[in-house]
Write a protein that holds these residues in place. Structure first.
Motif, PDB file in Angstrom:
ATOM      1  N   PRO A  95      -1.161  -8.206   8.902  1.00 23.64           N
ATOM      2  CA  PRO A  95       0.021  -8.528   9.726  1.00 23.64           C
ATOM      3  C   PRO A  95       1.302  -8.689   8.901  1.00 23.64           C
ATOM      4  O   PRO A  95       2.408  -8.506   9.425  1.00 23.64           O
ATOM      5  CB  PRO A  95      -0.358  -9.860  10.390  1.00 23.64           C
ATOM      6  CG  PRO A  95      -1.843  -9.901  10.357  1.00 23.64           C
ATOM      7  CD  PRO A  95      -2.226  -9.210   9.079  1.00 23.64           C
ATOM      8  N   ALA A  96       1.155  -9.045   7.608  1.00 21.31           N
ATOM      9  CA  ALA A  96       2.338  -9.284   6.764  1.00 21.31           C
ATOM     10  C   ALA A  96       2.971  -7.998   6.245  1.00 21.31           C
ATOM     11  O   ALA A  96       4.126  -8.003   5.802  1.00 21.31           O
ATOM     12  CB  ALA A  96       1.966 -10.183   5.593  1.00 21.31           C
ATOM     13  N   ILE A  97       2.236  -6.880   6.302  1.00 23.39           N
ATOM     14  CA  ILE A  97       2.783  -5.610   5.821  1.00 23.39           C
ATOM     15  C   ILE A  97       3.862  -5.139   6.802  1.00 23.39           C
ATOM     16  O   ILE A  97       3.609  -5.051   8.008  1.00 23.39           O
ATOM     17  CB  ILE A  97       1.680  -4.533   5.707  1.00 23.39           C
ATOM     18  CG1 ILE A  97       0.615  -4.965   4.694  1.00 23.39           C
ATOM     19  CG2 ILE A  97       2.284  -3.182   5.284  1.00 23.39           C
ATOM     20  CD1 ILE A  97      -0.583  -4.040   4.642  1.00 23.39           C
ATOM     21  N   PRO A  98       5.060  -4.849   6.319  1.00 26.79           N
ATOM     22  CA  PRO A  98       6.134  -4.416   7.244  1.00 26.79           C
ATOM     23  C   PRO A  98       5.817  -3.081   7.903  1.00 26.79           C
ATOM     24  O   PRO A  98       5.139  -2.228   7.320  1.00 26.79           O
ATOM     25  CB  PRO A  98       7.360  -4.299   6.324  1.00 26.79           C
ATOM     26  CG  PRO A  98       6.805  -4.133   4.952  1.00 26.79           C
ATOM     27  CD  PRO A  98       5.515  -4.903   4.918  1.00 26.79           C
ATOM     28  N   GLU A  99       6.293  -2.903   9.127  1.00 31.37           N
ATOM     29  CA  GLU A  99       6.027  -1.662   9.854  1.00 31.37           C
ATOM     30  C   GLU A  99       6.633  -0.454   9.138  1.00 31.37           C
ATOM     31  O   GLU A  99       6.060   0.627   9.133  1.00 31.37           O
ATOM     32  CB  GLU A  99       6.583  -1.758  11.285  1.00 31.37           C
ATOM     33  CG  GLU A  99       5.849  -2.743  12.175  1.00 31.37           C
ATOM     34  CD  GLU A  99       4.379  -2.401  12.355  1.00 31.37           C
ATOM     35  OE1 GLU A  99       4.042  -1.192  12.403  1.00 31.37           O
ATOM     36  OE2 GLU A  99       3.565  -3.339  12.420  1.00 31.37           O
ATOM     37  N   VAL A 100       7.806  -0.627   8.548  1.00 29.80           N
ATOM     38  CA  VAL A 100       8.433   0.428   7.745  1.00 29.80           C
ATOM     39  C   VAL A 100       8.478  -0.056   6.298  1.00 29.80           C
ATOM     40  O   VAL A 100       9.179  -1.017   5.971  1.00 29.80           O
ATOM     41  CB  VAL A 100       9.856   0.754   8.236  1.00 29.80           C
ATOM     42  CG1 VAL A 100      10.497   1.807   7.323  1.00 29.80           C
ATOM     43  CG2 VAL A 100       9.813   1.252   9.680  1.00 29.80           C
ATOM     44  N   PHE A 129       8.106   6.134   5.315  1.00 28.70           N
ATOM     45  CA  PHE A 129       6.744   5.720   4.922  1.00 28.70           C
ATOM     46  C   PHE A 129       6.420   4.421   5.653  1.00 28.70           C
ATOM     47  O   PHE A 129       6.924   3.356   5.311  1.00 28.70           O
ATOM     48  CB  PHE A 129       6.676   5.523   3.410  1.00 28.70           C
ATOM     49  CG  PHE A 129       5.273   5.421   2.872  1.00 28.70           C
ATOM     50  CD1 PHE A 129       4.431   6.514   2.882  1.00 28.70           C
ATOM     51  CD2 PHE A 129       4.798   4.218   2.359  1.00 28.70           C
ATOM     52  CE1 PHE A 129       3.134   6.428   2.383  1.00 28.70           C
ATOM     53  CE2 PHE A 129       3.506   4.118   1.862  1.00 28.70           C
ATOM     54  CZ  PHE A 129       2.675   5.233   1.873  1.00 28.70           C
ATOM     55  N   THR A 130       5.575   4.537   6.690  1.00 31.86           N
ATOM     56  CA  THR A 130       5.283   3.395   7.545  1.00 31.86           C
ATOM     57  C   THR A 130       3.961   2.719   7.154  1.00 31.86           C
ATOM     58  O   THR A 130       3.192   3.231   6.340  1.00 31.86           O
ATOM     59  CB  THR A 130       5.196   3.833   9.015  1.00 31.86           C
ATOM     60  OG1 THR A 130       4.074   4.702   9.166  1.00 31.86           O
ATOM     61  CG2 THR A 130       6.467   4.542   9.443  1.00 31.86           C
ATOM     62  N   LYS A 131       3.729   1.596   7.799  1.00 34.55           N
ATOM     63  CA  LYS A 131       2.480   0.858   7.609  1.00 34.55           C
ATOM     64  C   LYS A 131       1.271   1.712   7.990  1.00 34.55           C
ATOM     65  O   LYS A 131       0.271   1.755   7.265  1.00 34.55           O
ATOM     66  CB  LYS A 131       2.533  -0.405   8.471  1.00 34.55           C
ATOM     67  CG  LYS A 131       1.299  -1.285   8.447  1.00 34.55           C
ATOM     68  CD  LYS A 131       1.569  -2.483   9.361  1.00 34.55           C
ATOM     69  CE  LYS A 131       0.443  -3.460   9.374  1.00 34.55           C
ATOM     70  NZ  LYS A 131       0.760  -4.660  10.195  1.00 34.55           N
ATOM     71  N   ASP A 132       1.353   2.420   9.123  1.00 34.84           N
ATOM     72  CA  ASP A 132       0.256   3.267   9.577  1.00 34.84           C
ATOM     73  C   ASP A 132      -0.030   4.383   8.578  1.00 34.84           C
ATOM     74  O   ASP A 132      -1.191   4.694   8.277  1.00 34.84           O
ATOM     75  CB  ASP A 132       0.580   3.876  10.946  1.00 34.84           C
ATOM     76  CG  ASP A 132       0.550   2.834  12.061  1.00 34.84           C
ATOM     77  OD1 ASP A 132       0.033   1.729  11.812  1.00 34.84           O
ATOM     78  OD2 ASP A 132       1.046   3.128  13.157  1.00 34.84           O
ATOM     79  N   VAL A 133       1.034   4.998   8.059  1.00 33.76           N
ATOM     80  CA  VAL A 133       0.861   6.073   7.074  1.00 33.76           C
ATOM     81  C   VAL A 133       0.218   5.516   5.806  1.00 33.76           C
ATOM     82  O   VAL A 133      -0.696   6.123   5.232  1.00 33.76           O
ATOM     83  CB  VAL A 133       2.216   6.737   6.740  1.00 33.76           C
ATOM     84  CG1 VAL A 133       2.072   7.695   5.555  1.00 33.76           C
ATOM     85  CG2 VAL A 133       2.748   7.490   7.954  1.00 33.76           C
ATOM     86  N   ALA A 134       0.661   4.350   5.356  1.00 38.89           N
ATOM     87  CA  ALA A 134       0.116   3.736   4.135  1.00 38.89           C
ATOM     88  C   ALA A 134      -1.384   3.474   4.273  1.00 38.89           C
ATOM     89  O   ALA A 134      -2.163   3.747   3.350  1.00 38.89           O
ATOM     90  CB  ALA A 134       0.849   2.429   3.841  1.00 38.89           C
ATOM     91  N   ILE A 135      -1.793   2.963   5.436  1.00 40.51           N
ATOM     92  CA  ILE A 135      -3.211   2.682   5.665  1.00 40.51           C
ATOM     93  C   ILE A 135      -4.035   3.964   5.631  1.00 40.51           C
ATOM     94  O   ILE A 135      -5.098   4.024   5.002  1.00 40.51           O
ATOM     95  CB  ILE A 135      -3.406   1.943   7.011  1.00 40.51           C
ATOM     96  CG1 ILE A 135      -2.884   0.507   6.891  1.00 40.51           C
ATOM     97  CG2 ILE A 135      -4.875   1.949   7.436  1.00 40.51           C
ATOM     98  CD1 ILE A 135      -2.860  -0.253   8.192  1.00 40.51           C
ATOM     99  N   MET A 136      -3.544   5.024   6.277  1.00 38.20           N
ATOM    100  CA  MET A 136      -4.296   6.273   6.322  1.00 38.20           C
ATOM    101  C   MET A 136      -4.318   6.986   4.966  1.00 38.20           C
ATOM    102  O   MET A 136      -5.312   7.606   4.604  1.00 38.20           O
ATOM    103  CB  MET A 136      -3.720   7.201   7.397  1.00 38.20           C
ATOM    104  CG  MET A 136      -3.880   6.688   8.821  1.00 38.20           C
ATOM    105  SD  MET A 136      -5.563   6.095   9.226  1.00 38.20           S
ATOM    106  CE  MET A 136      -6.523   7.594   9.016  1.00 38.20           C
ATOM    107  N   VAL A 137      -3.236   6.876   4.195  1.00 34.50           N
ATOM    108  CA  VAL A 137      -3.219   7.469   2.850  1.00 34.50           C
ATOM    109  C   VAL A 137      -4.228   6.743   1.959  1.00 34.50           C
ATOM    110  O   VAL A 137      -4.999   7.378   1.220  1.00 34.50           O
ATOM    111  CB  VAL A 137      -1.806   7.409   2.233  1.00 34.50           C
ATOM    112  CG1 VAL A 137      -1.842   7.720   0.739  1.00 34.50           C
ATOM    113  CG2 VAL A 137      -0.892   8.400   2.940  1.00 34.50           C
TER     114      VAL A 137
END
Length: 268
Positions: A94-99, A108-116
């Motif tokens: 939850p603490a990771i920023p969305e952007v 480079f978003t939170k969703d992209v970071a998780i999938m990478v």
């Protein structure tokens, strides 16, 4: 409707792979949720924890009945791992920023970071499956009883918990070598103990999500049921199919998928 049917078929396949090879199938759960069923990556990693946890629990119960689980090692590794995975889901995610980063041409978003990060984990898992480390351990005699490195075991338990919490994968390909080389467990006992640890990590980690987001229990339980049925099918088919060869072939599939996810998230 068609997408839902394909999703449940994928759940069955994931279970079959887990039953046939003893691991690896859970690495497909997040891609199925994200790319086939269109679920948000953060929610997908949480759902994956539940599916992986429930599936591993069935295998762990079977291993407990056979007396293959090392409880002492499980507790030393699992306690810090469970704390790490729960904390990761409850506080770090939850603490990771969305952007995370943005300029005129890059977002480079939170969703992209998780999938990478997940793609990198898939690549590591694929090499682990294809290299077949278990045979190397047998040949070098590494599974002979020696002194357990408890401090390293605790530190790696924390690391594994963080990875599990971030990507929603069980991490068996990380845990088994750790148990063999640091806890000095025989290979069969390491694999059995790994399933027990994965079940604890995943289900307790999932609580970090369940306490703060709305869960679609009908979908999640249905998907898990198909995966569990697949496990029993895989265990049955294991009598007729060489699991080691299948695991290597599955490793190539995971490698291709990891490259595809990395390309899709970074280049498109």
């Amino acid at each position: 409707m068609l997408i839902s049917i394909l999703g449940f078929i994928a759940a069955l396949i994931i279970g079959i792979v887990l039953g046939l090879t003893g691991g690896g199938g859970s690495i497909l759960t997040v891609p199925v949720f994200v790319y086939l069923l269109g679920i948000d990556p953060v929610l997908a990693t949480g759902y994956s924890l539940f599916v992986v946890g429930i599936s591993s629990m069935f295998g762990a119960i079977k291993n407990l009945q056979k007396g293959l689980v090392s409880f002492g090692t499980s507790l030393i590794f699992a306690i810090p791992a469970v704390f790490a995975v729960f904390s990761t889901r409850k506080f770090i995610i939850p603490a990771i920023p969305e952007v995370i980063f943005q300029n005129q041409s890059i977002l480079f978003t939170k969703d992209v970071a998780i999938m990478v990060f997940f793609a990198i984990l898939m690549l590591a898992a694929s090499f682990s499956m294809m290299l077949d480390k278990k045979k190397k351990v047998i040949e070098t005699g590494t599974d002979k009883p020696k002194t357990t490195n408890y401090f390293s075991l605790i530190l790696l338990g924390v690391f594994t918990g963080i990875v599990t919490g971030l990507v929603g994968a069980g991490g068996g390909f990380i845990i088994v070598p750790i148990l063999i080389f640091l806890a000095k467990l025989p290979i069969k006992k390491a694999a059995a103990t790994s399933l027990f640890i994965i079940a604890l990590n995943s289900l307790i980690g999932f609580l970090g999500d369940a306490l703060q987001i709305e869960i679609d229990w009908t979908f999640l339980l249905s998907f898990s049921a198909f995966a569990i049925v697949g496990i029993f099918i895989g265990i049955y088919l294991n009598k007729f199919i060489d699991g080691a060869k299948l695991k290597k072939a599955f490793g190539w599939l995971v490698l291709v998928m990891g490259i595809y996810i990395f390309y899709k998230e970074m280049m498109m």
